[in-house]
Write a protein that holds these residues in place. Structure first.
Motif, PDB file in Angstrom:
ATOM      1  N   THR A 134       0.828  -1.196   0.000  1.00  0.00           N
ATOM      2  CA  THR A 134       0.000   0.000   0.000  1.00  0.00           C
ATOM      3  C   THR A 134       0.864   1.249   0.000  1.00  0.00           C
ATOM      4  N   TRP A 135       1.822   1.281   0.895  1.00  0.00           N
ATOM      5  CA  TRP A 135       2.669   2.471   0.981  1.00  0.00           C
ATOM      6  C   TRP A 135       3.544   2.644  -0.255  1.00  0.00           C
ATOM      7  N   LEU A 136       4.009   1.549  -0.801  1.00  0.00           N
ATOM      8  CA  LEU A 136       4.806   1.661  -2.025  1.00  0.00           C
ATOM      9  C   LEU A 136       3.980   2.250  -3.158  1.00  0.00           C
ATOM     10  N   LEU A 137       2.763   1.715  -3.300  1.00  0.00           N
ATOM     11  CA  LEU A 137       1.903   2.201  -4.373  1.00  0.00           C
ATOM     12  C   LEU A 137       1.549   3.655  -4.154  1.00  0.00           C
ATOM     13  N   ARG A 138       1.360   4.030  -2.908  1.00  0.00           N
ATOM     14  CA  ARG A 138       1.069   5.426  -2.607  1.00  0.00           C
ATOM     15  C   ARG A 138       2.196   6.314  -3.125  1.00  0.00           C
ATOM     16  N   GLY A 139       3.416   5.833  -2.930  1.00  0.00           N
ATOM     17  CA  GLY A 139       4.569   6.585  -3.433  1.00  0.00           C
ATOM     18  C   GLY A 139       4.509   6.748  -4.944  1.00  0.00           C
ATOM     19  N   TYR A 140       4.172   5.666  -5.643  1.00  0.00           N
ATOM     20  CA  TYR A 140       4.102   5.748  -7.105  1.00  0.00           C
ATOM     21  C   TYR A 140       2.955   6.654  -7.554  1.00  0.00           C
ATOM     22  N   ALA A 175     -11.755   7.315 -13.273  1.00  0.00           N
ATOM     23  CA  ALA A 175     -10.496   8.036 -13.475  1.00  0.00           C
ATOM     24  C   ALA A 175      -9.326   7.154 -13.072  1.00  0.00           C
ATOM     25  N   LEU A 176      -9.475   6.498 -11.918  1.00  0.00           N
ATOM     26  CA  LEU A 176      -8.411   5.602 -11.443  1.00  0.00           C
ATOM     27  C   LEU A 176      -8.148   4.508 -12.469  1.00  0.00           C
ATOM     28  N   TYR A 177      -9.236   3.891 -12.879  1.00  0.00           N
ATOM     29  CA  TYR A 177      -9.149   2.705 -13.719  1.00  0.00           C
ATOM     30  C   TYR A 177      -8.587   3.005 -15.106  1.00  0.00           C
ATOM     31  N   HIS A 178      -9.135   4.028 -15.734  1.00  0.00           N
ATOM     32  CA  HIS A 178      -8.751   4.236 -17.130  1.00  0.00           C
ATOM     33  C   HIS A 178      -7.553   5.130 -17.326  1.00  0.00           C
ATOM     34  N   VAL A 179      -7.329   6.024 -16.370  1.00  0.00           N
ATOM     35  CA  VAL A 179      -6.261   6.997 -16.591  1.00  0.00           C
ATOM     36  C   VAL A 179      -5.033   6.735 -15.725  1.00  0.00           C
ATOM     37  N   VAL A 180      -5.280   6.630 -14.415  1.00  0.00           N
ATOM     38  CA  VAL A 180      -4.129   6.568 -13.516  1.00  0.00           C
ATOM     39  C   VAL A 180      -3.412   5.221 -13.593  1.00  0.00           C
ATOM     40  N   LEU A 181      -4.188   4.146 -13.552  1.00  0.00           N
ATOM     41  CA  LEU A 181      -3.552   2.829 -13.528  1.00  0.00           C
ATOM     42  C   LEU A 181      -2.646   2.551 -14.724  1.00  0.00           C
ATOM     43  N   PRO A 182      -3.065   2.862 -15.933  1.00  0.00           N
ATOM     44  CA  PRO A 182      -2.153   2.612 -17.053  1.00  0.00           C
ATOM     45  C   PRO A 182      -0.840   3.366 -16.894  1.00  0.00           C
ATOM     46  N   VAL A 183      -0.953   4.621 -16.405  1.00  0.00           N
ATOM     47  CA  VAL A 183       0.274   5.396 -16.239  1.00  0.00           C
ATOM     48  C   VAL A 183       1.110   4.854 -15.092  1.00  0.00           C
ATOM     49  N   ALA A 184       0.410   4.345 -14.077  1.00  0.00           N
ATOM     50  CA  ALA A 184       1.132   3.812 -12.916  1.00  0.00           C
ATOM     51  C   ALA A 184       1.572   2.380 -13.130  1.00  0.00           C
ATOM     52  N   ALA A 185       1.323   1.870 -14.336  1.00  0.00           N
ATOM     53  CA  ALA A 185       1.613   0.455 -14.598  1.00  0.00           C
ATOM     54  C   ALA A 185       2.976  -0.026 -14.121  1.00  0.00           C
ATOM     55  N   PRO A 186       4.065   0.695 -14.410  1.00  0.00           N
ATOM     56  CA  PRO A 186       5.360   0.181 -13.943  1.00  0.00           C
ATOM     57  C   PRO A 186       5.382   0.007 -12.424  1.00  0.00           C
ATOM     58  N   GLY A 187       4.912   1.027 -11.704  1.00  0.00           N
ATOM     59  CA  GLY A 187       4.900   0.938 -10.251  1.00  0.00           C
ATOM     60  C   GLY A 187       3.976  -0.156  -9.773  1.00  0.00           C
ATOM     61  N   LEU A 188       2.859  -0.294 -10.424  1.00  0.00           N
ATOM     62  CA  LEU A 188       1.883  -1.297 -10.025  1.00  0.00           C
ATOM     63  C   LEU A 188       2.445  -2.697 -10.206  1.00  0.00           C
ATOM     64  N   ILE A 189       2.997  -2.910 -11.388  1.00  0.00           N
ATOM     65  CA  ILE A 189       3.542  -4.240 -11.662  1.00  0.00           C
ATOM     66  C   ILE A 189       4.705  -4.530 -10.740  1.00  0.00           C
TER      67      ILE A 189
END
Lengths: 296, 433, 301
Positions: free
Chosen positions: A174-180, A202-216
């Protein structure tokens, strides 16, 4: 302008100097990379070489980097039921690690988004509260989980390990993702909201794709934490959900013979799948930002 | 894509629930047996025997659960705290769990009609004594573990000594010194007479305990035996030049490798020695003999600490009679012999050394004679000089405290007097409990 | 009275979206995480010594008094754990950043390099312990062998046996094992640094070090701080690594909190005291975390 006044020779010397500097920089880069690789790989190299030797040749007095007899017997042994029964335990470990990583990633990204975008009352305490669950260790924790397993009748199942690993990894994730998420400018979602999305969309379509590296990366981290765990698997799994780490632990005999070569081979086999998975995931790790999502 | 992933996640979670399985009901009562031997040979034997049991006894279902030796205590305690218990277990350090009240006393059953010739008369006395605590018998001995001095006879002979010369501590020091030398002429000593691998608490203690026994003292009784313990400490100090300099950081595996590779001529170990050497260098087994550790100044006879490996029945077991039947079957002469031939020594006195030596040859097909010689040596010292090892409820804690003090001492940071006073401060409170 | 409730209610209505995002995780943790945690904290106020009884007996702060003031090893173990945890993290941050920086460049086969980098992190610790212990063997280990061949040392050293070398060696091996995690996290962050910024910095005449300091670091600062925090927390409670390398020895010189709790609980069977130690450890971590988050500016957007 000055350029035109420079003679042909001067211009070429400047170019030459530039490319020499560039070459030096590149070599320095490769040198640093080489040193880092040696530091990283040396023990593993010894492991691999040892796994290709017969057990009696592994702990030799003089380090021998080129084995006299190369043999695959250790790997064959490791795969079989006498060894670490690799395929069976691999299946168990893979299922448990990947499912807990996915569950952890899902729960954590929602919470991380909440923590990074909203300053709701109590956001500080909630954030720390989540992290608190990572701060406890010890037999009482393990015995508690054993009780949970008994009460819900899920001892020695995938489920109990998945739940335990999710509880164990999600605070950190959770905290790591918050950082990203914090790295991603709010401008992105604002643009989406203006276009008529609600927050979740907004989260689903916009933020997550951009956050993909951090998410993965974070999901992979949860995966590795579960993959590497020994204590929970030891206490909560018996025959059916046994993981690789537990299997390897059993190979080191107490009274009986330890097949050292087999132990090495099992170690190598356990390390490799994660490395391979990661190499495959590389493509998805190109940053969404630099792909031009934001026009400044 | 994300929807697909979420969908898959849900499907997986549910199938995990289904395939993970809940426990299934059995018609015959299940006897759960905890087997700590997870090495290849031990597992193979366990599988075989488990099949035999299920064929022999059709009124029970014998289930094996593997918990490695090192994890026995933790996992069993976890189960006990949850109110859960299996039926029987094989172990050697039973003291702690017995103190917790986990086990059913077996003495009365043993006095009843012997099944499979299992009766008190047929077991080695020292091993039975070891398996008894507070006058109750908690383990039915399957095998014995003896601790002796393992010696490279060939290296000894080269210097003009024979293994018979290892009578007293003075002899030992002299021989250890003679065997510490530079064998390849490069100016560095590469062979040492002895090794005391005090790097891991468990063996730091056990090897010290053995040397103390050879001086007729139980090491944990520090306060009452000042003279003998100080003799022990001085002896350890005197031996330091003849042991590899880094052995305060070595554990038993390192010691085995050192011995097998000829870097060390003598070491102290238990009767499971062979299985650990054979995977490093089996040649060295051909020149190995086993003797009791030489006598210290306060001792008049050899003393060899022994402990048993045996079966215990859980107090909470629901099927005690059936468990007792199975335990007897497993400690019958035939079955006990097949175990001892694999690891350690027979606990039954009706197994002759010749039978035992023959049976052991099958398990070490590459060095049958050498193996037979070593195990016969161990069996002889167990039977002639065996005294039961101490049973210490706080064993691991004692081991840890001791290993810290002895390491400090061996590195020269403490005098004999200081080491003694530290030992007498830290050990007695842990022993009295 | 009613006004307080209605103001809470309206606050809730305003922020219900935020709460909705937080809910799944918080609920999950309350169900599955809370039980073990509460067990530990509650048990710390009881005496539970299995040699005496399987029933716990309430005795308030007696356990805390015993551990804090009468335990011969607690404070040393605490400081060992701090050395291990903080030392590892700091080193891992340095090496991890270096690795991430190198691997963010466009070089051939960087996917492979990045994969290879993971190896120390994902190799089972049991096997890592065997390998490293053998390499550090006082008589025939590789490190001694090669170092003396090159001439750096004259006598072989017992790396894991003497006070001067044992912690540095453990920290280096811990760095070896753990830096890939750092590198991985920071790599994802470094990727977020726009090329354009780096290029304009180059054009302004900045060298690599200055680029790192003024362009990259500010951007990855949140990630770096978080990664360091999480690494500290995870390392603090790590049992297997130290146990596999030294078993906490010699004596108590490398014993960490997790090893100490384990031995107190499952070797001495004093689970009440084990819970006290675990709770004290938690309080230290909590204090550290709160201070760290405040000073690191991790709260602010």
């Amino acid at each position: 302008m000055r350029h035109n006044k420079l003679s042909f020779i001067d211009r070429n010397t400047a170019e030459l100097r530039k490319s020499i500097i560039h070459l030096l920089r590149r070599s320095l880069l490769y040198l640093a990379l080489l040193l880092l690789s040696v530091f990283t790989l040396l023990p593993f190299l010894w492991l691999i070489i040892s796994s290709l030797k017969p057990s009696t040749a592994i702990f030799s007095e003089i380090p021998r980097w080129i084995p006299r007899n190369v043999t695959l017997e250790n790997y064959l042994w490791a795969f079989g039921p006498k060894g670490v029964d690799f395929l069976e335990l691999f299946k168990n470990t893979l299922i448990v690690s990947s499912l807990s990583a996915l569950l952890s990633g899902t729960l954590s990204s929602l919470a991380a988004y909440g923590l990074s975008r909203f300053r709701f009352p109590g956001y500080r305490i909630t954030g720390i509260f989540i992290l608190v669950f990572q701060m406890f260790t010890g037999p009482v924790v393990i015995v508690s989980w054993y009780n949970i397993a008994q009460v819900f009748n899920i001892y020695d199942t995938y489920i109990v390990l998945i739940l335990a690993y999710t509880a164990f990894t999600s605070p950190v994730i959770t905290w790591l993702l918050r950082g990203y998420f914090q790295d991603i400018p709010e401008a992105l979602e604002e643009a989406a909201l203006v276009d008529g999305c609600n927050k979740l969309q907004a989260l689903y379509h916009v933020v997550l794709p951009v956050a993909a590296p951090g998410l993965i990366t974070s999901v992979l981290f949860a995966f590795v934490l579960s993959w590497n765990d020994y204590i929970y698997a030891l206490s909560l799994a018996g025959k059916n959900a046994k993981t690789l780490q537990v299997g390897i632990g059993e190979l080191v005999g107490f009274f009986g013979q330890t097949q050292w070569g087999g132990v090495m081979a099992s170690g190598v086999l356990t390390a490799l799948p994660v490395v391979i998975i990661f190499i495959f995931l590389q493509k998805r790790l190109v940053s969404g930002l630099t792909a031009g999502a934001v026009k400044e | 894509m994300k929807k697909l992933l979420t969908g898959l996640l849900v499907v997986f979670l549910f199938s995990g629930l289904i395939f993970g399985g809940f426990s299934q009901a059995q018609d015959e009562p299940t006897i759960t047996y905890i087997e700590p031997g997870t090495s290849e040979a031990e597992k193979a034997r366990t599988e075989r025997i488990s099949k035999e049991i299920n064929e022999q006894f059709d009124d029970l279902d014998f289930q094996v659960e593997y918990i490695p030796w090192g994890q026995l205590r933790n996992k069993i305690t976890t189960r006990l705290m949850a109110g859960d218990a299996p039926d029987m277990v094989l172990q050697q350090d039973f003291t702690a769990l017995a103190r917790l009240g986990a086990f059913e006393p077996l003495g009365d059953s043993l006095e009843g009609d012997p099944m499979y010739d299992v009766s008190e008369d047929n077991f080695n006395d020292a091993l039975l004594e070891y398996s008894t605590m507070n006058d109750e018998l908690y383990m039915l001995p399957l095998a014995g573990v003896a601790w002796g001095l393992v010696v490279r006879e060939d290296l000894l002979n080269e210097e003009g000594y024979s293994v018979k010369d290892l009578e007293t501590w003075e002899d030992f020091k002299e021989i250890a010194k003679a065997l510490t030398k530079d064998t390849d002429g490069d100016g560095d000593v590469d062979q040492y007479g002895y090794i005391y691998d005090s790097g891991a608490p468990r063996y730091a203690w056990r090897e010290a305990e053995l040397v103390a026994h050879s001086n007729n003292v139980r090491l944990e009784n520090v306060e009452a035996n000042e003279k003998k313990v100080k003799e022990f400490l001085s002896f350890i100090k005197d031996l330091k030049p003849y042991t590899p300099s880094g052995d305060t950081a070595m554990d038993l595996n390192d010691a085995y490798r050192a011995y097998a590779q000829g870097r060390v001529a003598m070491m102290v170990t238990g009767s499971w020695f062979n299985s650990n050497i054979v995977t490093v260098n089996k040649e060295v087994m051909k020149d190995t003999r086993v003797v009791p550790f030489p006598k210290g100044p306060s001792a008049d006879e050899f003393r060899v600490p022994v402990n048993a490996v045996g079966y215990s029945m859980f107090e909470k077991s629901q099927n005690k009679e059936k468990v007792w039947k199975v335990m007897n079957y497993l400690t019958s002469k035939e079955k006990a012999l097949s175990f001892a031939a694999m690891i350690n020594l027979p606990a039954r006195t009706d197994i002759s050394p010749e039978e035992f030596a023959e049976a052991s040859k099958e398990n070490y097909p590459e060095v049958p004679e050498a193996n037979a010689q070593i195990v016969t040596d161990f069996l002889e010292i167990q039977n002639k000089y065996g005294v039961p090892r101490s049973k210490l409820a706080y064993g691991p804690r004692i081991e840890k405290e001791f290993s810290g003090i002895i390491t400090n001492f061996r590195q020269g940071n403490l005098t004999v007097g200081e080491a003694y006073s530290q030992l007498s401060e830290t050990l007695p409170p842990l022993v009295k409990n | 009275m009613i006004s307080i409730f209605s103001s809470i209610y309206s606050r809730f209505k305003e922020n219900w979206v935020a709460y909705a995002f937080m809910a799944p995780l918080v609920i999950f943790l309350l169900i599955f995480g809370a039980y073990p945690v509460l067990n530990v904290i509650v048990l710390s106020f009881f005496k539970l010594d299995l040699y005496e009884s399987f029933q716990r007996v309430f005795h308030g702060l007696a356990g805390y008094r015993k551990i804090l003031f009468q335990d011969p090893h607690f404070w040393r173990v605490l400081s060992n754990t701090a050395i291990y945890s903080f030392g590892s993290t700091i080193l891992q941050v340095f090496v991890g950043f270096l690795a991430a920086w190198l691997l963010s460049k466009k070089i051939k086969g960087r996917a492979i390099f990045r994969g290879i980098m993971l190896i120390p992190w994902v190799t089972p610790i049991i096997v890592v312990g065997i390998a490293w212990r053998w390499m550090l063997n006082p008589s025939v280990g590789m490190l001694n062998f090669y170092l003396s061949k090159i001439g750096i040392i004259n006598n072989y050293i017992a790396w894991l046996g003497n006070e001067t070398t044992i912690w540095p060696v453990l920290l280096i091996i811990s760095t070896w094992k753990g830096y890939p995690y750092m590198a991985l996290m920071m790599l994802a962050g470094i990727q977020d640094v726009p090329e354009s910024l780096l290029e304009s910095a180059s054009m302004d005449g900045a060298n690599a070090l200055q680029k790192i300091r003024y362009v990259v670091l500010p951007i990855i600062k949140p990630i770096l701080l978080i990664t360091a925090l999480t690494a500290t927390l995870l390392t603090w409670n790590n049992f297997r690594f130290i146990y596999a390398m030294t078993k906490g020895g010699p004596g108590y010189s490398t014993t960490t909190i997790s090893i100490y709790i384990q031995s107190r609980s499952f070797q001495d069977f004093k689970l009440g005291e084990g819970a006290v130690i675990a709770t004290l450890s938690f309080l230290v971590l909590l204090a550290f975390t709160v201070v760290y988050i405040r000073r690191g500016g991790l709260e602010a957007q």
